[in-house]
Motif scaffolding. Sequence first.
Motif, PDB file in Angstrom:
ATOM      1  N   VAL A  44       0.846  -1.208   0.000  1.00 53.26           N
ATOM      2  CA  VAL A  44       0.000   0.000   0.000  1.00 53.26           C
ATOM      3  C   VAL A  44       0.875   1.250   0.000  1.00 53.26           C
ATOM      4  CG1 VAL A  44      -1.679   1.308   1.356  1.00 53.26           C
ATOM      5  CG2 VAL A  44      -1.972  -1.142   1.064  1.00 53.26           C
ATOM      6  N   TYR A  45       1.990   1.181   0.715  1.00 60.05           N
ATOM      7  CA  TYR A  45       2.915   2.320   0.696  1.00 60.05           C
ATOM      8  C   TYR A  45       3.395   2.603  -0.735  1.00 60.05           C
ATOM      9  CZ  TYR A  45       7.154   5.055   1.098  1.00 60.05           C
ATOM     10  OH  TYR A  45       8.106   6.029   0.913  1.00 60.05           O
ATOM     11  N   LEU A  46       3.699   1.558  -1.468  1.00 57.78           N
ATOM     12  CA  LEU A  46       4.169   1.751  -2.853  1.00 57.78           C
ATOM     13  C   LEU A  46       3.077   2.380  -3.718  1.00 57.78           C
ATOM     14  CD1 LEU A  46       6.260  -1.446  -3.705  1.00 57.78           C
ATOM     15  CD2 LEU A  46       7.012   0.743  -2.770  1.00 57.78           C
ATOM     16  N   MET A  47       1.841   1.975  -3.474  1.00 63.30           N
ATOM     17  CA  MET A  47       0.723   2.587  -4.219  1.00 63.30           C
ATOM     18  C   MET A  47       0.659   4.087  -3.904  1.00 63.30           C
ATOM     19  SD  MET A  47      -2.028  -0.479  -3.517  1.00 63.30           S
ATOM     20  CE  MET A  47      -3.499   0.379  -4.077  1.00 63.30           C
ATOM     21  N   LEU A  48       0.818   4.416  -2.634  1.00 59.30           N
ATOM     22  CA  LEU A  48       0.801   5.834  -2.232  1.00 59.30           C
ATOM     23  C   LEU A  48       1.975   6.597  -2.853  1.00 59.30           C
ATOM     24  CD1 LEU A  48      -0.083   5.800   1.585  1.00 59.30           C
ATOM     25  CD2 LEU A  48      -1.380   6.936  -0.208  1.00 59.30           C
ATOM     26  N   TYR A  78       9.500  12.624 -12.950  1.00 55.84           N
ATOM     27  CA  TYR A  78       9.424  11.195 -12.630  1.00 55.84           C
ATOM     28  C   TYR A  78       8.890  10.440 -13.845  1.00 55.84           C
ATOM     29  CZ  TYR A  78      10.647  10.742  -7.697  1.00 55.84           C
ATOM     30  OH  TYR A  78      11.332  10.682  -6.513  1.00 55.84           O
ATOM     31  N   ASP A  79       9.592   9.398 -14.225  1.00 49.59           N
ATOM     32  CA  ASP A  79       9.204   8.567 -15.360  1.00 49.59           C
ATOM     33  C   ASP A  79       7.877   7.852 -15.032  1.00 49.59           C
ATOM     34  OD1 ASP A  79       8.931   6.672 -17.279  1.00 49.59           O
ATOM     35  OD2 ASP A  79      11.010   5.948 -17.197  1.00 49.59           O
ATOM     36  N   SER A  80       6.865   8.067 -15.881  1.00 51.80           N
ATOM     37  CA  SER A  80       5.559   7.468 -15.589  1.00 51.80           C
ATOM     38  C   SER A  80       5.616   5.934 -15.667  1.00 51.80           C
ATOM     39  CB  SER A  80       4.498   8.018 -16.543  1.00 51.80           C
ATOM     40  OG  SER A  80       4.868   7.697 -17.854  1.00 51.80           O
ATOM     41  N   ASN A  81       6.540   5.411 -16.482  1.00 53.97           N
ATOM     42  CA  ASN A  81       6.677   3.946 -16.559  1.00 53.97           C
ATOM     43  C   ASN A  81       7.190   3.385 -15.239  1.00 53.97           C
ATOM     44  OD1 ASN A  81       5.833   3.740 -19.221  1.00 53.97           O
ATOM     45  ND2 ASN A  81       7.879   4.277 -19.969  1.00 53.97           N
ATOM     46  N   TYR A  82       8.120   4.152 -14.654  1.00 53.60           N
ATOM     47  CA  TYR A  82       8.657   3.724 -13.358  1.00 53.60           C
ATOM     48  C   TYR A  82       7.551   3.728 -12.303  1.00 53.60           C
ATOM     49  CZ  TYR A  82      10.961   4.221  -8.807  1.00 53.60           C
ATOM     50  OH  TYR A  82      11.326   4.077  -7.491  1.00 53.60           O
ATOM     51  N   LEU A  83       6.765   4.799 -12.273  1.00 52.15           N
ATOM     52  CA  LEU A  83       5.697   4.901 -11.272  1.00 52.15           C
ATOM     53  C   LEU A  83       4.658   3.813 -11.505  1.00 52.15           C
ATOM     54  CD1 LEU A  83       5.261   8.768 -10.966  1.00 52.15           C
ATOM     55  CD2 LEU A  83       6.411   7.214  -9.396  1.00 52.15           C
ATOM     56  N   ASP A  84       4.429   3.495 -12.769  1.00 54.23           N
ATOM     57  CA  ASP A  84       3.491   2.426 -13.085  1.00 54.23           C
ATOM     58  C   ASP A  84       4.016   1.087 -12.550  1.00 54.23           C
ATOM     59  OD1 ASP A  84       1.068   1.763 -14.316  1.00 54.23           O
ATOM     60  OD2 ASP A  84       2.177   0.776 -15.949  1.00 54.23           O
ATOM     61  N   TYR A  85       5.313   0.892 -12.737  1.00 50.60           N
ATOM     62  CA  TYR A  85       5.979  -0.328 -12.234  1.00 50.60           C
ATOM     63  C   TYR A  85       5.818  -0.429 -10.712  1.00 50.60           C
ATOM     64  CZ  TYR A  85      10.025  -3.233 -10.897  1.00 50.60           C
ATOM     65  OH  TYR A  85      10.844  -4.178 -10.336  1.00 50.60           O
ATOM     66  N   VAL A  86       6.052   0.698 -10.039  1.00 52.99           N
ATOM     67  CA  VAL A  86       5.972   0.720  -8.573  1.00 52.99           C
ATOM     68  C   VAL A  86       4.530   0.454  -8.119  1.00 52.99           C
ATOM     69  CG1 VAL A  86       6.226   2.170  -6.519  1.00 52.99           C
ATOM     70  CG2 VAL A  86       7.950   2.262  -8.316  1.00 52.99           C
ATOM     71  N   ALA A  87       3.587   1.117  -8.757  1.00 54.78           N
ATOM     72  CA  ALA A  87       2.182   0.980  -8.354  1.00 54.78           C
ATOM     73  C   ALA A  87       1.703  -0.466  -8.537  1.00 54.78           C
ATOM     74  CB  ALA A  87       1.322   1.940  -9.181  1.00 54.78           C
ATOM     75  N   LYS A  88       2.085  -1.062  -9.667  1.00 50.83           N
ATOM     76  CA  LYS A  88       1.664  -2.451  -9.926  1.00 50.83           C
ATOM     77  C   LYS A  88       2.306  -3.403  -8.915  1.00 50.83           C
ATOM     78  CE  LYS A  88      -1.060  -2.467 -13.542  1.00 50.83           C
ATOM     79  NZ  LYS A  88      -0.720  -1.657 -14.683  1.00 50.83           N
ATOM     80  N   ALA A 120       0.420  -2.924  -5.620  1.00 51.33           N
ATOM     81  CA  ALA A 120      -0.926  -3.488  -5.587  1.00 51.33           C
ATOM     82  C   ALA A 120      -0.872  -5.013  -5.514  1.00 51.33           C
ATOM     83  CB  ALA A 120      -1.691  -3.036  -6.830  1.00 51.33           C
ATOM     84  N   ASN A 121       0.043  -5.574  -6.302  1.00 53.75           N
ATOM     85  CA  ASN A 121       0.207  -7.023  -6.307  1.00 53.75           C
ATOM     86  C   ASN A 121       0.615  -7.546  -4.928  1.00 53.75           C
ATOM     87  OD1 ASN A 121       0.125  -9.361  -7.659  1.00 53.75           O
ATOM     88  ND2 ASN A 121       2.012  -9.089  -8.833  1.00 53.75           N
ATOM     89  N   LEU A 122       1.614  -6.883  -4.393  1.00 55.89           N
ATOM     90  CA  LEU A 122       2.142  -7.288  -3.080  1.00 55.89           C
ATOM     91  C   LEU A 122       1.063  -7.144  -1.995  1.00 55.89           C
ATOM     92  CD1 LEU A 122       4.888  -8.117  -1.805  1.00 55.89           C
ATOM     93  CD2 LEU A 122       5.283  -5.704  -1.330  1.00 55.89           C
ATOM     94  N   LYS A 164      -4.860   5.541  -8.309  1.00 52.60           N
ATOM     95  CA  LYS A 164      -6.089   6.259  -7.953  1.00 52.60           C
ATOM     96  C   LYS A 164      -6.707   5.718  -6.655  1.00 52.60           C
ATOM     97  CE  LYS A 164      -7.378   7.665 -12.584  1.00 52.60           C
ATOM     98  NZ  LYS A 164      -8.085   7.212 -13.771  1.00 52.60           N
ATOM     99  N   ARG A 165      -6.480   4.451  -6.399  1.00 51.71           N
ATOM    100  CA  ARG A 165      -7.112   3.827  -5.222  1.00 51.71           C
ATOM    101  C   ARG A 165      -6.199   3.831  -3.998  1.00 51.71           C
ATOM    102  NH1 ARG A 165     -11.332   0.347  -7.349  1.00 51.71           N
ATOM    103  NH2 ARG A 165     -12.063   1.485  -9.162  1.00 51.71           N
ATOM    104  N   ALA A 166      -5.041   4.437  -4.135  1.00 47.77           N
ATOM    105  CA  ALA A 166      -4.036   4.335  -3.070  1.00 47.77           C
ATOM    106  C   ALA A 166      -4.533   4.911  -1.737  1.00 47.77           C
ATOM    107  CB  ALA A 166      -2.745   5.044  -3.505  1.00 47.77           C
ATOM    108  N   LYS A 167      -5.138   6.100  -1.791  1.00 50.81           N
ATOM    109  CA  LYS A 167      -5.559   6.751  -0.538  1.00 50.81           C
ATOM    110  C   LYS A 167      -6.599   5.913   0.188  1.00 50.81           C
ATOM    111  CE  LYS A 167      -4.515  11.433  -1.860  1.00 50.81           C
ATOM    112  NZ  LYS A 167      -5.032  12.494  -2.688  1.00 50.81           N
TER     113      LYS A 167
END
Lengths: 407, 442
Positions: free
Chosen positions: A207-211, A222-232, A235-237, A291-294
Amino acid sequence: MDLSLYLNSMRDAAGLPFYPIVFQVLLVLTFALHIVMVNLVLGSSFLAVYEVSKKSEFGARLSKALGRVITVGLSIAIVLGVAPLLFVQVIYDPFWYTATSLSAFWALMFLVVITLAFYSSYGFYLGNKKSGPGEMKARWAYVAIFFLLLTALFIHMLSMEQLTPEKWKAWIISKEGFVSFSGGEFHSVSLGRLLHFIIPSFAVTGVYLMLYASYFSEREDYDSNYLDYVAKRGANLALWASVLTVASGFWWLGTIPKDFSFAQNPFFIIGAVLGIITTAYLGAAYLSPEKRAKNASILMFLTIFFMSCAREGLRMRYMNKVGYNIYNYPLNVDWPSTILFFATFIMGLFVLCFPAAAAFKAGKAPKGQIVTINPTIVRNSLYLMIAWFVVVAGLGLVISLKNGTLF
Amino acid sequence: MYPFWEVPFFTSGLVIALVATFHILPCHLATGAFWFNVYVERKAFYEKRPELLEFLKKYSLLILIFCFVIGSLSGVGIWYAATVASPRGISALIHNYVWGWATEWVFFIIEIATIYVYYYTLGRIDEKSHLTLGWVYAWAAWISMIIITGILAFMLSSGKWVETGGFFDGFFNETYWPQLFTRTALMFGIAGAYAVIVASTLKNKEVRLELVRTASIWGIGGMVLGAIFTLWYLFKLPEHAKDLAFGGTLPYLKGMLYVAAICYGVVLLWFVIFGLIRPSLSRPVIGIIILFILFAGIGAGEGFREGARRPYIIDRYMYGNQIIANNIPAKNIKAEVPKFQKEGFWSNLYFKPDNLDLSKTKDRLLAGSVIVHHQCGNCHALDRLGKIRPLSLLLENLATESPGDVADFLDALGDYPYMPPFAGNDKDKEAAAEYLFSIVRR
């Protein structure tokens, strides 16, 4: 002397300076905050090692970010941990002091291992600051994980020993009548309960990574691909760790004495329902984790908070069983010191707005840009500190003059 | 009584002393450092001297890595050490001062939030806000000292608390203000020492010499003022503490003061010679040696404070062996010595074997061992080769020739101004005396 008499006679002679329920609420609240940080540190350590092993650009970048989380998070976790450590000694003193004295050696070893964990995590963070993908070394993170797990084991053991007072005597008194003063007792480890603490670390970290991804999504550098990688990754974790947490929760539930009817504890029921809702929400959040992080973080914290309440309810059941009830602890209510704390606490929340605003705004700005903090927040936080000093020093001078202790 | 924890040869009291002494270095650095940091940052900001920022970064990182690892852990460490060595002592402090500690915790949170944000936002937020962050940290850290000094001073001189039981009556006691001023001065001394070490590593020679000299002036100010306030502190000591230290009862206490004075004198000389007169000679390695000397000085000073409050762990309230010494009617607290003398200490213990027959010598020795550990073991090593106030050697020096001689000695314990009385009935005394006689060095 029987156990119940011992426990009740060992309550501190000074009594409590305020109503036990207040200390209990503070204990649960501060424990929940503390355990969130502990979970974040532990989960981040494991994930940092995993990301190093990926040898990818994103993995290296995330691993470095987690290195900073581990060091900062550990500091915050320790400071947050001071409060529950204080409040547990106030209302559960006979249990806390007895168990810790019986395991004195391990209580002190806890300090050694957490210091080693701390410096190992700094070794990982500072040692890899300038390393590129494939150049990062994870050895210090492994050492940190080892010592963090040892820390968790020692603290878990100290907590569990408090719940088994009927066994204490047998641990240190031999059949021949010898009493051991070694302080080396190590008992009562419950693997189910320990796992139910360790596994959520991954969910909290997820959840921290999503935030993290959500927070930095507004940064142009910030590279959006990197942030996408982190968010995924987050969420998976978070999702799979939540599922496993629920499973380990059932295992632990099976080890709790049946006559406690713990499954009917209202806090446990709320916590369990929230846990299931959080898991389902995380499943739904997978497609747009940023979007669902908060919402996910709010649900996660509420789950942890209610589980902390349930944990406290369970402790009370264990202690009621041996004739100990915090609600009949003798009172010596002291209003002046109670007001001092709560006034300071409220003041502290206002003061903290300043560093929080500074960190939040600075983090949102691209590198090289200098942000300005609202001067009213800046000024007021300093004035509040000085006002606290003036009031307390003035009070002190008046009391000292009145009591004749100044000159 | 709680289960007793024995540290072979050295006593558990020494564990607390070591942790506490060690804690003082990082915690005084944490409280004092930012006053100096803010001073340097103000110079950098108002005099437009960005070259000073290198120092700020290095010094802040030192505070983060040293104070917020070793400092915060050794702070928690004192609690743990006190918990295992003197559980009833720390419980008494916590139950009287829990809101004091909780208040201090609020400032800890402010400290940790501001120090990290300060470090990571250098050059990221406007200069004025950054400088104010430094000020907020400096105040929060010093206020945490203001609070903890009240609790520490309460242990040495409990003020009007014994009459009223009031939080602030115990907090603002006779030695509170002198201790606060002394510790405040010392924090500048310690912060100055660390600042000299960090400044010595700077690449820019001009800045290096300037900051070494400036930090030394802070250090000299701290040490000199600390010496002056220490005199006030000694003057304000409770009468019984003065008797112990200066009346010839416990001459080692005076020795502790001399050690502290010599150590602080050496540190002062270092500031003057390597900082003020020849800053170019300043080297980190010499500074680190000076820290060890400072550590010894602090240890001696704290040893004096702990020794001067004997026989109490909390002045006029609790003896060093964790037995309550006096009635505190305002809190409905009753002295325990009369109770144990009437009902017996052994019969009030929970952690004891239930099947002992005290008419048998073997069982009396077992019971005596437990009683002696509880009543003597906090301050005295009980091993034959113990190093800290070893009882076996003390009893040998008293030329005790029988358990009866030891029992007579136990009877007279309360006559020594630095010893608690024996808290037990005749049966307890008999068992304790037999056990003690069995460990006398012969």
